[in-house]
Design a protein around this motif. Structure first.
Motif, short mmCIF file in Angstrom:
data_model
loop_
_atom_site.label_atom_id
_atom_site.label_comp_id
_atom_site.label_asym_id
_atom_site.label_seq_id
_atom_site.Cartn_x
_atom_site.Cartn_y
_atom_site.Cartn_z
N THR A 1 -37.51 -33.20 11.56
CA THR A 1 -36.45 -32.62 10.72
C THR A 1 -36.92 -31.37 10.00
OG1 THR A 1 -37.00 -33.89 8.73
CG2 THR A 1 -35.47 -34.92 10.28
N THR A 2 -35.94 -30.55 9.66
CA THR A 2 -36.12 -29.41 8.77
C THR A 2 -35.00 -29.50 7.75
OG1 THR A 2 -36.99 -28.05 10.57
CG2 THR A 2 -36.19 -26.90 8.62
N VAL A 3 -35.34 -29.41 6.46
CA VAL A 3 -34.34 -29.49 5.40
C VAL A 3 -34.20 -28.11 4.77
CG1 VAL A 3 -33.66 -30.60 3.25
CG2 VAL A 3 -34.95 -31.90 4.96
N THR A 4 -32.94 -27.63 4.68
CA THR A 4 -32.68 -26.34 4.06
C THR A 4 -31.58 -26.52 3.01
OG1 THR A 4 -31.02 -25.76 5.72
CG2 THR A 4 -33.28 -25.06 6.14
N HIS A 5 -31.80 -25.94 1.85
CA HIS A 5 -30.80 -26.03 0.77
C HIS A 5 -30.17 -24.65 0.60
CE1 HIS A 5 -32.46 -29.94 -0.02
NE2 HIS A 5 -33.63 -29.44 -0.34
N GLY A 6 -28.89 -24.56 0.92
CA GLY A 6 -28.18 -23.29 0.80
C GLY A 6 -28.76 -22.18 1.66
N PRO A 7 -28.96 -22.45 2.96
CA PRO A 7 -29.58 -21.42 3.82
C PRO A 7 -28.63 -20.29 4.17
CG PRO A 7 -28.82 -23.21 5.17
CD PRO A 7 -28.57 -23.62 3.73
N SER A 8 -29.21 -19.18 4.60
CA SER A 8 -28.41 -18.11 5.17
C SER A 8 -28.27 -18.41 6.67
CB SER A 8 -29.08 -16.75 4.97
OG SER A 8 -30.26 -16.67 5.74
N LEU A 9 -27.36 -17.75 7.32
CA LEU A 9 -27.14 -17.95 8.74
C LEU A 9 -28.40 -17.62 9.55
CD1 LEU A 9 -25.09 -18.77 10.91
CD2 LEU A 9 -24.32 -16.38 10.96
N GLU A 10 -29.13 -16.59 9.13
CA GLU A 10 -30.33 -16.17 9.84
C GLU A 10 -31.43 -17.22 9.79
OE1 GLU A 10 -28.91 -14.08 7.41
OE2 GLU A 10 -27.77 -13.01 8.95
N GLU A 11 -31.39 -18.11 8.81
CA GLU A 11 -32.42 -19.15 8.68
C GLU A 11 -32.16 -20.36 9.58
OE1 GLU A 11 -33.79 -19.82 4.41
OE2 GLU A 11 -31.86 -18.81 4.12
N LEU A 12 -31.00 -20.40 10.21
CA LEU A 12 -30.62 -21.58 10.99
C LEU A 12 -30.72 -21.34 12.49
CD1 LEU A 12 -27.44 -22.61 8.97
CD2 LEU A 12 -29.72 -23.65 8.87
N PRO A 13 -31.15 -22.37 13.23
CA PRO A 13 -31.11 -22.25 14.68
C PRO A 13 -29.65 -22.36 15.13
CG PRO A 13 -31.77 -24.47 14.07
CD PRO A 13 -31.66 -23.66 12.79
N LEU A 14 -29.23 -21.51 16.02
CA LEU A 14 -27.84 -21.53 16.48
C LEU A 14 -27.69 -22.43 17.70
CD1 LEU A 14 -26.75 -17.83 15.89
CD2 LEU A 14 -26.63 -19.80 14.36
N GLU A 15 -28.48 -23.49 17.72
CA GLU A 15 -28.42 -24.51 18.75
C GLU A 15 -29.05 -25.78 18.20
OE1 GLU A 15 -30.69 -22.70 21.86
OE2 GLU A 15 -32.59 -23.37 21.03
N GLY A 16 -28.82 -26.88 18.89
CA GLY A 16 -29.45 -28.12 18.49
C GLY A 16 -28.59 -28.95 17.56
N LEU A 17 -29.28 -29.81 16.81
CA LEU A 17 -28.62 -30.78 15.94
C LEU A 17 -28.69 -30.36 14.48
CD1 LEU A 17 -30.24 -33.93 17.55
CD2 LEU A 17 -27.82 -33.34 17.66
#
Length: 146
Positions: A33-49
């Protein structure tokens, strides 16, 4: 096994606690797991779960720390067709806008191609003083759908 990205939107911290708690459960069950609090779109993988956990603020709005993510999705129109996600909302049934934030965020993700896995969990803090408890039961069932 792919990494599950947990995304939280919180005003008072309860969604953050829920996200961190279910990340522990998932890791104990062998998931990464990776936990992000209030991420920007650039911080997120645009695939997966993804698992999105958010409280509802004010008159049904997203909390301030996750609103920029929703705005970026609206402005940039990313292709989220390679994202599957679970959704958890936290709110109080005392208000007409109970869990409105997770409903709008779920719709926004789906409008950009993401696919919901399982049912959305809506936690009523009037019935569950500790929102981690129903979230724990939900994630155990949700992970079986993967």
């Amino acid at each position: 096994m792919s990494t599950i990205t947990l995304i939280s939107g919180s005003t008072m911290g309860s969604a953050e606690y829920v996200a961190e708690h279910i990340a522990e459960i998932l890791e104990n069950d062998g998931f990464s797991t990776t936990v992000t609090h209030g991420p920007s779109l650039e911080e997120l993988p645009l695939e997966g779960l993804w698992i999105v956990v958010t409280s509802t603020h004010g008159a049904g709005e997203l909390p301030e720390n996750i609103q920029p993510l929703a705005d970026m999705i609206l402005q940039q129109h990313p292709d989220l067709s390679n994202v599957t996600f679970g959704a958890i909302g936290i709110g109080s049934s005392e208000y007409d806008t109970f869990c409105a934030a997770i409903r709008s965020l779920e719709r926004l993700l789906a409008d950009h191609g993401a696919k919901l896995i399982g049912d959305r969990l809506e936690i009523d803090i009037m019935q569950h003083e500790i929102p981690e408890d129903p979230a724990e039961e939900w994630v155990k069932e949700w992970s079986k759908l993967l």
